[in-house]
Design an enzyme around this catalytic site. Structure first.
Site, short mmCIF file in Angstrom:
data_model
loop_
_atom_site.label_atom_id
_atom_site.label_comp_id
_atom_site.label_asym_id
_atom_site.label_seq_id
_atom_site.Cartn_x
_atom_site.Cartn_y
_atom_site.Cartn_z
N THR A 91 1.69 -4.64 4.47
CA THR A 91 1.73 -4.95 5.92
C THR A 91 1.47 -6.24 6.29
OG1 THR A 91 -0.45 -3.95 6.11
CG2 THR A 91 1.27 -2.61 6.48
N ASP A 92 0.58 -7.05 5.44
CA ASP A 92 0.05 -8.38 5.71
C ASP A 92 1.09 -9.18 6.31
OD1 ASP A 92 -2.42 -7.38 5.15
OD2 ASP A 92 -2.77 -8.79 3.53
N THR A 101 0.82 -1.11 0.02
CA THR A 101 0.12 0.09 -0.03
C THR A 101 0.97 1.16 -0.10
OG1 THR A 101 -1.83 -1.21 1.10
CG2 THR A 101 -1.76 1.28 1.41
N LYS A 138 1.00 -8.25 13.26
CA LYS A 138 -0.28 -7.54 12.93
C LYS A 138 -1.37 -7.98 13.46
CE LYS A 138 -2.37 -5.74 8.83
NZ LYS A 138 -2.75 -5.57 7.22
#
Lengths: 634, 444
Positions: free
Chosen positions: B185-186, B109, B264
């Site tokens: 980020t995942d 992202t 996360k």
């Protein structure tokens, strides 16, 4: 000015009318679509960054705000706000109930629904949207309404999310409440087909009534912020935002036309005086020393906190800063508004109004000397931090230059008086790009057919129905149709046939309007509670005379009917209490009765009603007094 | 005529129609259907939309879809109104005296940009693009930007970890002051753990940074995360692999989480990353880095080397009620060398699994136990099942995160063949992944 004169001026007006929808949920999440009365439980801070437009440009006002380090503080409560409003969760798919209402409105306005709805992001970085953009989509294009034989074009019907509520702005911090963010709004935009203030008013009203006939629009007709685009020939397109009520629109248009005309006259006056842009010298003079001992509180306070006083000389401008544009709005006010916006200043002083505000004539003299001004010149001064004063006076000088061209394109704010004030420069080309988090919605032709065959009756037809079937006066019927309470009215009349329809209608229109004018937040009373009020009335547990007080109390305190009656002491008197009161009053009025015989009844009635208004049925009381007086005469 | 026109996303009949009209995405077009006229810019068709629509960006800026359900639709190219192209902003010049920082782009992202004209989302990664939305960076450090690859983080594999690690090695040898890896980020937590093990005796900070809101949004968290990351890369005293993301909901603080301790924990919030069973390493606020622990590796130590091989025949298996032991058998039969079990509570799986686990250990597969509770430490001596599991050779992996244990086991098994040595390494603290004591502060 009559309509012909407006036509000669080339007046063009386009309306952007907004209506909050009475849906169960918000547009992109499952929060209730109602404002919250609760305390904010959560506070957090954000910065919004200007992003590039498709042309590699950034909105100058937005960039300015960002450079000034604007911090946005949001307040949220758990009932009205979830992670979606916090910009901490992607939006859910669009609320289909809102889509149906908006499509219904579109069909009523003869517009053509689009085949596919694409939600867009419209960049707004004043903080009113946590995302930095407003989600909006066009649902229909190309409609029209008939206004006394003239067709007014409807350009588009859009469905969008309402913005957060601004609480206050303090220095470089701005505070917003998040409860309103995401409530569905329908925006109806007309073509610039409107050519006079009164036409603007009647077009707004006509559209408003059509929209309200869906019965799914919140609050009183047009109690939401309306925008109007106004231009005259040789003038400029000015967007006026935040008009609080539809009825104010004609006044706003009238004032704005006058303002633009007066600015054009000012341009001519500048020419007549032989002034030109090159005669404006943007030099700022540091005149701080002149005001070291000043009695002007604004200036001395600025100096105490280490500020400066700068002056801008406007050669040949004597008297022009007092040039009247609108009532209470002079050219100097416009300059001050620029200084306030761009310089975060409290305001400016200028020699057309000095000496005043504690600034002495000797200070004015010293000022003239310091900048080398003759008595044909005007001087603008500002006090505050060096940065702010420089920014503010620079903006003033730029605004003065525009005066040589006439009218600047601006976004202005409507005051409650109908006068407009400078708000910010007009944003560049609307920066919109697709909201990729929300799937495209295909509009099924069968959905349109279904909505089309279930359209609500138009207002004129309903007015006739209320006159004929409920025996309302035409005026009352019209007011009812223009209110949000039509459905409630019918429900109450059905449930409580003993209540006169006119009492129900006037409570829901005249009484609520009167209370609203007094500043009572009557729109906060839910329809369930209003229904309860009528039930109490029908069951004789309260009297109609008490309605205004009870409603006001319910609205103010957020309580139900029973609590309001209790707290106001407006519970109906019992029969025993009544008998006692009547007999006591009659026996005390022996002389009166002796003198006026039966005519004394009225006087006694008046005196009791004065004490017990709202707690007793007047006609029944009159009968009791009559009986008691009759007995005493006998 | 352009032989390969850009008709992004258009298919079938509609594509034919657009081709024959000689238009492509970005052209000014007029679409006429049953006498209704729509004028604007031809916008791309996103992949999941139906085929039968043309998307027009109207002059008002709104997009709409026009249904092309029969032959009565005409498309016509209009003269261009004005040539519009994305313009990079003027790039501020960083001072030569500032520390040097390398930003390695891997995708996600944080590295996406929207084409405002058509609405297409395109990957970016150049220093110019970065400065475009975060001009402040130029005042913090001299920045080199290199795109290593551009993939979604869910497409990341251990091979990508190796590439990133060796790329970092090149910059460290060149004497860079700090390194930033932008990442989706995942799976950023996994990459952070992998780099923590692969970069031995690191002399500078390596900071993974991502965004939960894309940088084309005014509310993006990317700018603050990057500013925090660059500040730390340039000036922070620690030389460890960390993840830099928002500390809370406000745009004021960035937290630095140790690469082996970070996870996360939320699907969408900007403060989605948490340190588990550990303190955060540091926090950024107002261009300053404040250390939150004394227990960290200092800058400038010697002996740096990259050991970035990972054994991919290692699996992370989550136990659940009704779990079929055949799943374990499958891994053994398929030749897996190591299994990390995400068990329940203190470290349990159903006793039905014990024979399968015994077979695994007996056939030379390393089996380690972690907890799906995430917070807390494994203790397999309290209940009988735990003791039985230990008895067959399942290794309790202390307070290690399941994902970290997986990555560590991949790294360990790439280095050693002997299961006994693997066991020893798995229970040795190598990059802050195992502590012997659990603070009462370390929970949620």
């Amino acid at each position: 000015m009559d309509s012909l004169e407006y036509e000669a001026l080339g007046l063009k007006v386009g309306l952007e009318l907004h209506f909050q929808l009475a849906t169960r949920y918000k547009l992109f999440c499952r929060c209730p679509a109602t404002l919250s009365e609760g305390e904010a439980k959560l506070r957090f801070e954000r910065r919004l960054r200007p992003t590039q437009s498709e042309l590699g440009e950034v909105d100058p006002a937005a960039l300015f705000e960002f450079r000034k380090g604007l911090t946005i503080v949001y307040e949220a409560d758990d009932r009205s706000t979830c992670l979606v409003e916090l910009d901490e969760e992607p939006p859910h798919s669009i609320n289909e109930e809102a889509v149906d209402i908006a499509l219904t409105i579109a069909l009523l306005l003869n517009a053509r629904p689009v085949d596919e709805i694409h939600v867009m992001r419209k960049v707004v970085i004043d903080g009113s949207n946590t995302t930095g953009f407003q989600r909006t989509c066009v649902l229909a294009l190309g409609g029209w309404i008939d206004l006394e034989g003239k067709r007014i074009g409807i350009q588009s019907i859009c469905l969008e999310e309402d913005a957060a509520r601004i609480v206050e702005r303090r220095g470089d911090r701005v505070y917003y409440k998040l409860d309103r963010l995401g409530i569905p709004l329908v925006e109806v935009s007309t073509s610039p087909d409107i050519h006079s203030p009164s036409e603007a008013g009647s077009a707004a009203l006509a559209i408003g009534k059509i929209v309200l006939s869906t019965g799914k629009v919140k609050s009183e007709l047009g109690s939401i912020r309306q925008d109007v685009n106004i231009s005259i020939r040789d003038g400029a397109l000015v967007e006026v935002k935040g008009i609080q009520h539809l009825s104010l629109i004609p006044k706003v248009v009238e004032n704005e036309v006058r303002r633009q005309v007066r600015l054009l006259e000012l341009r001519d006056e500048l020419r007549r005086r032989g002034l030109s842009k090159s005669s404006v010298d943007p030099t700022l003079y540091d005149v701080t020393d002149i005001f070291r001992q000043t009695r002007c509180k604004v200036v001395s306070r600025a100096l105490e906190s280490g500020g400066v006083v700068y002056a801008l000389k406007l050669s040949g401008f004597r008297g022009l800063l007092s040039w009247l544009l609108n009532e209470g709005l002079r050219f100097g006010t416009e300059l001050a508004d620029y200084a306030v916006f761009w310089g975060r200043l409290g305001g400016i002083f200028h020699t057309d109004e000095l000496p005043a505000y504690g600034i002495s004539s000797s200070e004015v003299e010293a000022l003239r000397e310091a900048v080398g001004a003759t008595d044909q010149d005007a001087i603008v001064i500002a006090a505050g931090s060096r940065d702010n004063v420089e920014d503010g006076l620079k903006a003033v000088a730029e605004r003065v230059l525009i005066a040589f061209d006439g009218v600047p394109e601006e976004t202005r704010r409507a005051e409650p008086t109908g006068v407009t004030r400078y708000m910010r420069p007009r944003p560049g080309a609307a920066r919109m790009y697709p909201e990729t988090d929300i799937p495209i919605l295909v509009v099924d032709p069968r959905r349109i057919d279904h909505l089309r065959s279930n359209l609500p009756e138009l207002p004129s037809i309903r007015v006739r129905k209320y006159v004929k079937e409920y025996g309302l006066s035409r005026k009352l019927a019209e007011e009812l149709v223009a209110s949000i309470y039509e459905n409630l009215f019918e429900e109450v009349c059905r449930s409580f046939p003993s209540l006169p329809a006119s009492v129900v209608a006037s409570t829901l229109t005249e009484t609520t309007t009167m209370l609203r004018r007094r500043g009572v937040p009557v729109d906060r009373v839910s329809t369930d509670r209003l229904y309860e009020l009528f039930r109490f009335l029908a069951e004789g547990r309260m009297f109609k005379e008490a309605i205004p007080d009870i409603l006001a109390h319910m609205a103010g305190k957020g309580v139900g009917v029973a609590e309001a009656l209790e707290e106001l002491g407006l519970k109906p008197l019992t029969d025993e209490e009544l008998v006692e009161i009547v007999s006591e009053e009659v026996s005390r009025s022996g002389e009166l009765i002796a003198k006026h015989r039966l005519n004394a009844v009225k006087i006694i009635l008046g005196s009791i009603m004065k004490r017990y208004r709202g707690r007793v049925d007047a006609s029944r009381l009159a009968k009791m007094i009559e009986d008691e007086v009759g007995r005493s005469i006998r | 005529m352009n032989r390969n026109p850009n008709l992004q996303g258009y298919k079938g009949r509609v594509r034919e129609l657009l081709l024959s009209a000689g238009v492509e995405v970005g052209d000014e077009v007029r679409v006429v259907r049953d006498g209704e006229v729509y004028e604007g810019v031809l916008a791309p068709r996103i992949e999941y939309g139906g085929e039968d629509f043309i998307v027009v960006k109207l002059r008002s800026g709104y997009n709409i879809g026009v249904r092309v359900s029969d032959g009565k639709v005409q498309v016509e190219k209009l003269p261009a109104r004005r040539e519009v192209r994305y313009k990079s902003p003027v790039i501020p010049e960083a001072k030569a005296t500032l520390p040097s920082v390398a930003i390695l782009g891997t995708g996600g992202t944080i590295a996406s940009r929207v084409d405002y004209r058509t609405g297409a989302v395109t990957p970016i990664f150049s220093a110019d693009d970065l400065y475009g939305f975060t001009p402040e960076l130029a005042g913090i450090a001299r920045i080199d930007v290199e795109t290593v690859f551009n993939i979604f983080s869910e497409d990341m594999t251990p091979k990508h970890w190796s590439i990133i690690a060796y790329k970092i090695g090149e910059y460290v040898s060149k004497g860079i002051d700090g390194i930033i890896v932008t990442h989706g980020t995942d799976t950023m937590g996994y990459t952070a753990a992998a780099l923590s093990f692969a970069l031995r005796n690191l002399p500078v900070p390596v900071i993974l940074v991502g965004a939960q809101r894309s940088p084309d949004r005014p509310s993006s968290d990317a700018a603050l995360n990057l500013i925090g990351a660059v500040t730390a890369a340039a000036y922070a005293p620690f030389a460890e692999v960390v993840v830099a993301m928002h500390k809370g909901l406000s745009d004021d603080e960035v937290a630095f989480h140790r690469g082996t301790r970070v996870r996360k924990c939320h699907t969408s919030r900007r403060d989605a990353f948490k340190s588990i069973n550990s303190d955060q390493v540091a926090v950024y606020r107002d261009y300053k880095i404040e250390m939150l622990t004394e227990d960290y590796r200092r800058r400038g130590e010697d002996g740096f080397r990259v050991e970035a091989e990972f054994e991919e025949r290692v699996a992370l298996i989550k136990f659940y009620p009704g779990f079929d032991p055949k799943i374990i058998e499958w891994y053994i039969d398929d030749g897996y060398r190591g299994l990390v079990i995400e068990g329940t509570g203190l470290g349990h799986v159903s006793s039905r699994c014990i024979p399968a686990l015994k077979r695994a250990v007996d056939s030379g597969v390393f089996v380690g136990m972690t907890s799906q509770c995430l917070w807390g430490r494994i203790n397999m001596s309290v209940y009988r099942t735990g003791r039985e599991l230990q008895a067959v050779g399942v290794v309790p992996l202390e307070d290690m995160l399941p994902e970290t244990a997986l990555v560590k086991l991949m790294w360990v098994l790439a280095r050693v063949d002997d299961v006994g040595e693997a066991r020893r390494l798995m229970l040795t603290n190598i990059a802050g992944e195992i502590f012997r004591r659990t603070s009462f502060r370390w929970y949620a």
